[in-house]
Design a protein around this motif. Structure first.
Motif, PDB file in Angstrom:
ATOM      1  N   ALA A 139      57.906  66.647   1.520  1.00 24.51           N
ATOM      2  CA  ALA A 139      58.333  66.896   2.901  1.00 24.51           C
ATOM      3  C   ALA A 139      57.616  65.948   3.860  1.00 24.51           C
ATOM      4  O   ALA A 139      58.207  65.475   4.838  1.00 24.51           O
ATOM      5  N   ARG A 140      56.363  65.653   3.588  1.00 21.48           N
ATOM      6  CA  ARG A 140      55.632  64.681   4.411  1.00 21.48           C
ATOM      7  C   ARG A 140      56.244  63.285   4.267  1.00 21.48           C
ATOM      8  O   ARG A 140      56.330  62.532   5.240  1.00 21.48           O
ATOM      9  N   GLU A 141      56.653  62.936   3.056  1.00 22.51           N
ATOM     10  CA  GLU A 141      57.344  61.654   2.839  1.00 22.51           C
ATOM     11  C   GLU A 141      58.659  61.616   3.628  1.00 22.51           C
ATOM     12  O   GLU A 141      58.996  60.600   4.230  1.00 22.51           O
ATOM     13  N   ALA A 142      59.387  62.725   3.618  1.00 25.90           N
ATOM     14  CA  ALA A 142      60.644  62.803   4.363  1.00 25.90           C
ATOM     15  C   ALA A 142      60.396  62.624   5.850  1.00 25.90           C
ATOM     16  O   ALA A 142      61.141  61.918   6.544  1.00 25.90           O
ATOM     17  N   SER A 143      59.348  63.240   6.349  1.00 26.94           N
ATOM     18  CA  SER A 143      59.021  63.138   7.767  1.00 26.94           C
ATOM     19  C   SER A 143      58.652  61.703   8.145  1.00 26.94           C
ATOM     20  O   SER A 143      59.088  61.190   9.175  1.00 26.94           O
ATOM     21  N   THR A 156      62.109  70.875   7.216  1.00 25.00           N
ATOM     22  CA  THR A 156      61.780  70.918   5.788  1.00 25.00           C
ATOM     23  C   THR A 156      60.264  70.993   5.597  1.00 25.00           C
ATOM     24  O   THR A 156      59.768  71.748   4.752  1.00 25.00           O
ATOM     25  N   LEU A 157      59.539  70.236   6.409  1.00 25.71           N
ATOM     26  CA  LEU A 157      58.071  70.271   6.343  1.00 25.71           C
ATOM     27  C   LEU A 157      57.552  71.661   6.719  1.00 25.71           C
ATOM     28  O   LEU A 157      56.644  72.183   6.070  1.00 25.71           O
ATOM     29  N   ALA A 158      58.149  72.271   7.737  1.00 22.92           N
ATOM     30  CA  ALA A 158      57.730  73.621   8.137  1.00 22.92           C
ATOM     31  C   ALA A 158      57.949  74.617   6.997  1.00 22.92           C
ATOM     32  O   ALA A 158      57.102  75.477   6.733  1.00 22.92           O
ATOM     33  N   GLU A 159      59.078  74.501   6.302  1.00 20.90           N
ATOM     34  CA  GLU A 159      59.347  75.400   5.169  1.00 20.90           C
ATOM     35  C   GLU A 159      58.328  75.186   4.053  1.00 20.90           C
ATOM     36  O   GLU A 159      57.874  76.143   3.415  1.00 20.90           O
ATOM     37  N   ALA A 160      57.975  73.918   3.815  1.00 27.51           N
ATOM     38  CA  ALA A 160      56.976  73.619   2.779  1.00 27.51           C
ATOM     39  C   ALA A 160      55.606  74.161   3.191  1.00 27.51           C
ATOM     40  O   ALA A 160      54.868  74.697   2.349  1.00 27.51           O
ATOM     41  N   LEU A 161      55.265  74.032   4.457  1.00 28.28           N
ATOM     42  CA  LEU A 161      53.995  74.575   4.943  1.00 28.28           C
ATOM     43  C   LEU A 161      53.957  76.089   4.786  1.00 28.28           C
ATOM     44  O   LEU A 161      52.930  76.660   4.413  1.00 28.28           O
ATOM     45  N   LEU A 162      55.074  76.744   5.070  1.00 27.11           N
ATOM     46  CA  LEU A 162      55.154  78.197   4.856  1.00 27.11           C
ATOM     47  C   LEU A 162      54.924  78.545   3.392  1.00 27.11           C
ATOM     48  O   LEU A 162      54.227  79.512   3.089  1.00 27.11           O
ATOM     49  N   ALA A 163      55.520  77.754   2.507  1.00 29.51           N
ATOM     50  CA  ALA A 163      55.390  78.025   1.069  1.00 29.51           C
ATOM     51  C   ALA A 163      53.955  77.873   0.592  1.00 29.51           C
ATOM     52  O   ALA A 163      53.554  78.521  -0.374  1.00 29.51           O
ATOM     53  N   PRO A 182      63.102  53.475   4.275  1.00 35.36           N
ATOM     54  CA  PRO A 182      63.494  54.529   3.338  1.00 35.36           C
ATOM     55  C   PRO A 182      64.272  55.619   4.054  1.00 35.36           C
ATOM     56  O   PRO A 182      64.051  55.882   5.233  1.00 35.36           O
ATOM     57  N   GLN A 183      65.190  56.234   3.368  1.00 35.81           N
ATOM     58  CA  GLN A 183      66.002  57.291   3.945  1.00 35.81           C
ATOM     59  C   GLN A 183      65.333  58.644   3.704  1.00 35.81           C
ATOM     60  O   GLN A 183      64.874  58.920   2.602  1.00 35.81           O
ATOM     61  N   PRO A 184      65.292  59.500   4.730  1.00 37.12           N
ATOM     62  CA  PRO A 184      64.582  60.775   4.588  1.00 37.12           C
ATOM     63  C   PRO A 184      65.325  61.821   3.763  1.00 37.12           C
ATOM     64  O   PRO A 184      64.705  62.711   3.187  1.00 37.12           O
ATOM     65  N   GLY A 185      66.648  61.730   3.683  1.00 37.82           N
ATOM     66  CA  GLY A 185      67.435  62.752   3.004  1.00 37.82           C
ATOM     67  C   GLY A 185      67.020  63.050   1.573  1.00 37.82           C
ATOM     68  O   GLY A 185      66.807  64.214   1.216  1.00 37.82           O
ATOM     69  N   PRO A 186      66.880  62.027   0.727  1.00 42.18           N
ATOM     70  CA  PRO A 186      66.475  62.304  -0.654  1.00 42.18           C
ATOM     71  C   PRO A 186      65.091  62.947  -0.759  1.00 42.18           C
ATOM     72  O   PRO A 186      64.876  63.832  -1.579  1.00 42.18           O
ATOM     73  N   TRP A 187      64.149  62.511   0.092  1.00 43.54           N
ATOM     74  CA  TRP A 187      62.814  63.118   0.064  1.00 43.54           C
ATOM     75  C   TRP A 187      62.903  64.595   0.437  1.00 43.54           C
ATOM     76  O   TRP A 187      62.269  65.445  -0.196  1.00 43.54           O
ATOM     77  N   ALA A 188      63.683  64.888   1.482  1.00 41.06           N
ATOM     78  CA  ALA A 188      63.816  66.281   1.927  1.00 41.06           C
ATOM     79  C   ALA A 188      64.479  67.132   0.851  1.00 41.06           C
ATOM     80  O   ALA A 188      64.061  68.269   0.606  1.00 41.06           O
ATOM     81  N   ALA A 189      65.500  66.593   0.200  1.00 39.36           N
ATOM     82  CA  ALA A 189      66.183  67.348  -0.857  1.00 39.36           C
ATOM     83  C   ALA A 189      65.228  67.661  -2.012  1.00 39.36           C
ATOM     84  O   ALA A 189      65.236  68.774  -2.548  1.00 39.36           O
ATOM     85  N   LEU A 190      64.418  66.683  -2.374  1.00 36.22           N
ATOM     86  CA  LEU A 190      63.436  66.917  -3.434  1.00 36.22           C
ATOM     87  C   LEU A 190      62.389  67.938  -3.002  1.00 36.22           C
ATOM     88  O   LEU A 190      61.942  68.765  -3.803  1.00 36.22           O
ATOM     89  N   ALA A 228      59.578  58.991   6.534  1.00 30.72           N
ATOM     90  CA  ALA A 228      60.793  58.175   6.414  1.00 30.72           C
ATOM     91  C   ALA A 228      61.701  58.382   7.624  1.00 30.72           C
ATOM     92  O   ALA A 228      62.295  57.433   8.131  1.00 30.72           O
ATOM     93  N   ALA A 229      61.797  59.608   8.101  1.00 26.94           N
ATOM     94  CA  ALA A 229      62.642  59.882   9.275  1.00 26.94           C
ATOM     95  C   ALA A 229      62.106  59.170  10.502  1.00 26.94           C
ATOM     96  O   ALA A 229      62.875  58.641  11.310  1.00 26.94           O
ATOM     97  N   GLY A 230      60.789  59.127  10.636  1.00 22.63           N
ATOM     98  CA  GLY A 230      60.205  58.396  11.752  1.00 22.63           C
ATOM     99  C   GLY A 230      60.491  56.905  11.669  1.00 22.63           C
ATOM    100  O   GLY A 230      60.754  56.248  12.675  1.00 22.63           O
ATOM    101  N   ALA A 231      60.491  56.368  10.447  1.00 21.91           N
ATOM    102  CA  ALA A 231      60.769  54.946  10.249  1.00 21.91           C
ATOM    103  C   ALA A 231      62.224  54.607  10.541  1.00 21.91           C
ATOM    104  O   ALA A 231      62.522  53.529  11.048  1.00 21.91           O
TER     105      ALA A 231
END
Length: 187
Positions: free
Chosen positions: A77-81, A99-106, A52-60, A83-86
């Motif tokens: 953001a966890r899904e994006a992370s 993106t995950l850091a921004e979500a954690l802040l939120a 899976p590509q991480p870009g769409p997950w991060a955008a969402l 996917a990026a590892g994969a």
């Protein structure tokens, strides 16, 4: 019905000029896998699924964060992370971590956001992606601000502004304004 050249002869499968169409050249396609030709390597069956590509997950994740849904943003953001590892792209992994850091802040988890943003900065620094490094520094500044107060993020925002200026990014303006607002205590 016969007619002269250039008229259609009905019922005989001929075109407008009376010339029959060329015979169809089709082969039957088997639904079953066939053996590869001599000397060819066999293909895996079924074909391998691309990661899976991480870009769409991060955008969402960003969209949900901006929409005011931090929990869903965090999940995406966890899904994006993951996917990026994969995918195996260190740049994509760094972006997903930011993106995950921004979500954690939120969600109010400043400590986890800080650790995650630090990982993103290190990845971007190691791979030479200066624009992403600068953006991650901005996020890291926000994470430090959330845990240690307004002044603690200032050094990261200044570093980010310097990087933005070095590479000619228009983001330098907003980052410098952020530094000035924090330096005078506004925010």
């Amino acid at each position: 019905r016969g007619g002269s050249a250039g008229t259609t002869v009905e019922g005989r499968g001929r075109g407008r000029t009376g010339v029959p169409p060329p015979p169809a050249r089709t082969r039957a396609v088997s639904a079953r896998p066939t053996a590869p030709p001599d000397g060819a390597l066999p293909l895996p069956h079924p074909p391998a699924t691309p990661p899976p590509q991480p870009g769409p997950w991060a955008a969402l994740a960003v969209a949900h964060r901006l929409r005011g849904d931090p929990r869903r943003s965090l999940d995406l953001a966890r899904e994006a992370s993951a996917a990026a590892g994969a995918v195996g792209s260190r740049q994509a992994e760094g972006r997903a971590l930011a993106t995950l850091a921004e979500a954690l802040l939120a969600t109010g988890d400043g400590d986890a956001a800080r650790r995650t943003a630090e990982q993103a900065v290190h990845l971007h620094r190691a791979t030479g992606h200066r624009l992403d490094e600068a953006r991650s520094l901005v996020t890291l500044g926000h994470a430090y601000r959330s845990t240690d107060g307004a002044e603690s993020g200032l050094r990261f925002w200044r570093d980010a502004a310097d990087l933005f200026a070095d590479i000619g990014s228009p983001e330098v303006t907003a980052t410098r304004a952020l530094c000035e607002a924090r330096a005078i205590g506004a925010g």
